[in-house]
Design an enzyme around this catalytic site. Structure first.
Site, PDB file in Angstrom:
ATOM      1  N   SER A 169       0.728  -1.163   0.041  1.00 10.10           N
ATOM      2  CA  SER A 169       0.137   0.008   0.301  1.00 10.10           C
ATOM      3  C   SER A 169       0.887   1.194  -0.155  1.00 10.10           C
ATOM      4  O   SER A 169       2.099   1.050   0.267  1.00 10.10           O
ATOM      5  CB  SER A 169      -0.927  -0.119   0.990  1.00 10.10           C
ATOM      6  OG  SER A 169      -1.401   1.251   1.361  1.00 10.10           O
ATOM      7  N   TYR A 192      -1.812  -0.561  10.444  1.00 10.03           N
ATOM      8  CA  TYR A 192      -1.964  -0.539   8.849  1.00 10.03           C
ATOM      9  C   TYR A 192      -0.883  -0.798   8.565  1.00 10.03           C
ATOM     10  O   TYR A 192      -0.349  -1.241   8.033  1.00 10.03           O
ATOM     11  CB  TYR A 192      -3.162  -0.580   8.502  1.00 10.03           C
ATOM     12  CG  TYR A 192      -3.798  -0.854   7.225  1.00 10.03           C
ATOM     13  CD1 TYR A 192      -4.400  -2.335   6.788  1.00 10.03           C
ATOM     14  CD2 TYR A 192      -3.561   0.479   5.721  1.00 10.03           C
ATOM     15  CE1 TYR A 192      -4.737  -2.539   5.085  1.00 10.03           C
ATOM     16  CE2 TYR A 192      -3.416   0.003   4.643  1.00 10.03           C
ATOM     17  CZ  TYR A 192      -4.104  -1.477   4.335  1.00 10.03           C
ATOM     18  OH  TYR A 192      -4.334  -1.764   2.856  1.00 10.03           O
TER      19      TYR A 192
END
Length: 296
Positions: free
Chosen positions: A189, A202
């Site tokens: 990501s 995350y």
């Protein structure tokens, strides 16, 4: 007369914020509850046999990026193992999309925060298909919180186990079984490079997975296996309305150069290329699809 490719303005090719999406009650949510509905390439992706005869395991394949990858792999000629947590309706829809291509799909439910579930997934895939060529570590979990003390230890543990432990366990089990020339592809990501504070755990996991990608590539090449990653920016999947506050969902993706979130179908071709022989000299790399936000 020959058919011509009709190019589209990428800014307006898909729906733009503000979105009318309402919060999803159950995390991670279901595709059918999304407005606008995500595009997984159902009507657009056309294969050309790039993965003919191969077998792929795709985690988180019930929806979002995972579904788009499973569909694209099938249209390129691959059989697909659809790994999912508990969203049976979505997983079954993915299965139908794969089987409509004439290739085989099996759905395997399991909580990948369990080491034994990861071992079972790879074992079941091998028992059913007799071989494994591609592993896509795509399943992920996130929560958003405004302050660090709002993240519970239980949440942190689940995020780490889903996003880091599971790819490690799956890769460890799969690597000895992957065919030479095969691939492991991780979904990382932009959060691994530019962490948002409300997504702190995350972001930590995606940084770790970038490091795992590069380190594992050096080990896997001894078996002729390539390891790479795709780093998305904002992508319109059930994870977003399932974990992000309503107003941010409405404006999701406006911070990109396109002024909108990506659709899962826009990322799938990267996963196809990385798994194909066309990427035979590519390993240990991270490919951004962030809407122009990848840090220099």
């Amino acid at each position: 007369m020959t058919n011509k490719l009709e190019l589209q303005d990428p800014r307006t090719q898909y729906a733009r914020p503000p979105y009318d999406q309402q919060p999803l009650i159950d995390m991670p949510g279901h595709t059918g509850e999304m407005n606008p509905r995500p595009d997984h390439g159902e009507d657009s992706y056309q294969g050309s046999g790039l993965l003919k005869g191969l077998t792929a395991v795709v985690t988180g394949a019930d929806s979002g990026i995972g579904r788009a990858v499973a569909l694209a792999y099938a249209r390129e000629g691959a059989n697909v193992v659809i790994s999912y947590l508990s969203e049976e309706v979505d997983a079954d829809e993915t299965r139908k999309l794969v089987e409509a291509t004439g290739n085989e799909a099996i759905c395997i439910a399991g909580d990948l925060t369990s080491e034994s579930a990861c071992e079972k997934l790879i074992g079941d895939a091998m028992r059913h298909f007799g071989k494994l060529d591609i592993l896509v570590n795509n399943a992920a979990y996130q929560v958003t919180r405004d302050q660090i003390d709002a993240f519970s230890t239980e949440e942190f543990d689940r995020i780490l186990k889903t996003n880091v432990y599971a790819p490690f366990w799956l890769s460890r089990d799969a690597l000895p079984k992957l065919t030479s020339g095969g691939s492991i592809i991780n979904t990382v990501s932009i959060q691994g490079y530019e962490p948002s504070p409300e997504l702190l755990p995350y972001a930590v996991t995606k940084s770790a997975l970038i490091g795992m990608t590069k380190g594992l590539a050096k080990l896997a090449i001894d078996r002729g296996v390539r390891v790479n990653a795709v780093a998305p920016g904002p992508v319109w999947t059930p994870l977003i309305p399932g974990s992000v506050e309503e107003e941010k969902v409405r404006q999701f993706g406006t911070n990109t150069l396109f002024g909108r979130a990506a659709q899962p179908a826009e990322l799938a071709p990267l996963y196809v290329w990385l798994a194909s022989p066309s990427a035979s000299y590519v390993t240990g790399e991270v490919f951004g699809a962030t809407g122009g936000r990848t840090p220099v």
